[in-house]
Scaffold this active site. Structure first.
Site, PDB file in Angstrom:
ATOM      1  N   LYS A 128      -2.467 -17.382  46.876  1.00 22.99           N
ATOM      2  CA  LYS A 128      -3.956 -16.858  46.637  1.00 22.99           C
ATOM      3  C   LYS A 128      -4.765 -16.196  47.800  1.00 22.99           C
ATOM      4  O   LYS A 128      -3.768 -15.645  48.901  1.00 22.99           O
ATOM      5  CB  LYS A 128      -4.734 -18.053  45.766  1.00 22.99           C
ATOM      6  CG  LYS A 128      -3.878 -18.561  44.850  1.00 22.99           C
ATOM      7  CD  LYS A 128      -4.850 -19.470  44.140  1.00 22.99           C
ATOM      8  CE  LYS A 128      -3.747 -20.036  43.011  1.00 22.99           C
ATOM      9  NZ  LYS A 128      -4.623 -20.721  41.683  1.00 22.99           N
ATOM     10  N   GLU A 152       1.897 -20.095  32.801  1.00 20.95           N
ATOM     11  CA  GLU A 152       0.771 -21.014  33.400  1.00 20.95           C
ATOM     12  C   GLU A 152      -0.591 -21.367  32.343  1.00 20.95           C
ATOM     13  O   GLU A 152      -1.248 -20.487  32.238  1.00 20.95           O
ATOM     14  CB  GLU A 152       0.150 -20.380  34.631  1.00 20.95           C
ATOM     15  CG  GLU A 152       1.425 -20.161  35.543  1.00 20.95           C
ATOM     16  CD  GLU A 152       0.558 -19.709  36.947  1.00 20.95           C
ATOM     17  OE1 GLU A 152       0.933 -20.543  37.816  1.00 20.95           O
ATOM     18  OE2 GLU A 152      -0.163 -18.780  36.945  1.00 20.95           O
ATOM     19  N   GLY A 195       0.575 -23.292  43.264  1.00 25.89           N
ATOM     20  CA  GLY A 195      -0.625 -22.758  43.923  1.00 25.89           C
ATOM     21  C   GLY A 195      -0.933 -23.773  45.288  1.00 25.89           C
ATOM     22  O   GLY A 195      -0.378 -23.476  46.347  1.00 25.89           O
ATOM     23  N   GLY A 196      -2.020 -24.371  44.898  1.00 24.51           N
ATOM     24  CA  GLY A 196      -2.480 -25.299  46.122  1.00 24.51           C
ATOM     25  C   GLY A 196      -1.516 -25.930  47.027  1.00 24.51           C
ATOM     26  O   GLY A 196      -1.607 -25.966  48.140  1.00 24.51           O
ATOM     27  N   HIS A 251      -1.630 -12.484  36.724  1.00 24.90           N
ATOM     28  CA  HIS A 251      -2.205 -13.758  36.955  1.00 24.90           C
ATOM     29  C   HIS A 251      -3.558 -14.014  36.412  1.00 24.90           C
ATOM     30  O   HIS A 251      -4.266 -13.210  36.440  1.00 24.90           O
ATOM     31  CB  HIS A 251      -2.265 -14.182  38.517  1.00 24.90           C
ATOM     32  CG  HIS A 251      -2.357 -15.605  38.693  1.00 24.90           C
ATOM     33  ND1 HIS A 251      -3.569 -16.076  38.630  1.00 24.90           N
ATOM     34  CD2 HIS A 251      -1.635 -16.735  39.138  1.00 24.90           C
ATOM     35  CE1 HIS A 251      -3.591 -17.289  39.036  1.00 24.90           C
ATOM     36  NE2 HIS A 251      -2.405 -17.825  39.324  1.00 24.90           N
TER      37      HIS A 251
END
Ligand code: PGA
Length: 250
Positions: A10, A166, A230-231, A95
């Site tokens: 991101k 997602e 992600g994170g 996304h």
């Protein structure tokens, strides 16, 4: 089918941090030969990272986070598939954060997929339902979204794409979908591809709050071929742990 784990960075990391993390992933990737592992730095870091990597392991790739729907011209702020073609081999498309903050339509996503395929970059088409309440119901109508995104995309082109399921309510919330839920949605999606598009072995990734704590359960799901993380992909050790645990199920 080879399994894929992609770290979605991101809009995070400065250049020095991006170099350190990319280097860590590049170095551990060859240890997990059953996996293909990718990272998605911001546009501005892609070229310096690529130039700093003299050797790219065969199972490691750089990906972009989005691409323009247009081929070239007066589109200030955009980056085209042609411009990306010597820099990345994969690119996320649609996304949920792009769909939401840039109000992308299915026609935009559809054009992005076609632009990428035209220059042989693998699109990673992201999709998923909005609301968690649907978790308790039968199956979400995720295939309606897919049908619109893939309008007029040929079967042989669909075979070149990856698809990342997602659920929006699972992204960045610490509340991943349960393995049972992901498995049944995965089955539904794969059946849809077979019956509606004549595509028999589509590569399906799951994304949404994947961590090293829940990856083992997700890795055991038969209908899932990969992960979009992600994170947890911003920390080299945790991302490696995720790859290690996911590769145990190869
Ligand atoms: P998350 O993000 O792993 O932080 O939930 C996933 C994604 O947005 O692709």
């Amino acid at each position: 089918m080879k399994r894929v784990v992609i770290g979605n960075w991101k809009m995070n990391l400065n250049l020095a941090e991006a170099h350190i993390l990319a280097e860590a992933v590049r170095l551990f990737a060859p240890d997990y030969k059953g996996l293909t592992i990718g990272i998605t730095p911001s546009f501005v870091w892609l070229v310096p990272l690529k130039e700093s990597m003299r050797y790219m392991p065969a199972n490691f790739f750089l990906a972009a986070q989005t691409v323009s729907s247009y081929e070239k011209g007066a589109y200030t702020g955009e980056v085209s598939a042609h411009q990306l073609k010597h820099v990345v081999t994969y690119c996320l498309v649609g996304h949920s954060e792009q769909r939401r903050f840039h109000h992308l339509t299915a026609a935009d996503i559809n054009a992005q997929i076609k632009e990428l395929i035209a220059v042989s970059i693998t699109p990673v088409v992201c999709f998923g339902e909005m609301s968690q309440s649907k978790q308790d119901h039968l199956l979400p109508s995720v295939t309606t979204e897919l049908a619109n995104d893939l309008h007029n995309v040929k079967s042989e082109e669909i075979e070149k794409c990856l698809f990342a399921y997602e659920p929006l309510w699972a992204i960045g919330t610490g509340n991943p979908a349960t393995p049972t839920y992901v498995e049944s949605v995965g089955q539904h999606i794969k059946t849809w591809f077979r019956e509606e598009k004549g595509v028999h072995d589509v590569a399906l990734l799951y994304g949404g709050s994947v961590t090293d704590d829940n990856v083992a359960e997700l890795g055991a799901i038969k209908t899932i071929d990969g992960l979009l993380v992600g994170g947890a992909s911003l920390h080299a050790k945790e991302f490696e742990q995720i790859c290690a645990r996911f590769s145990n199920h190869v």
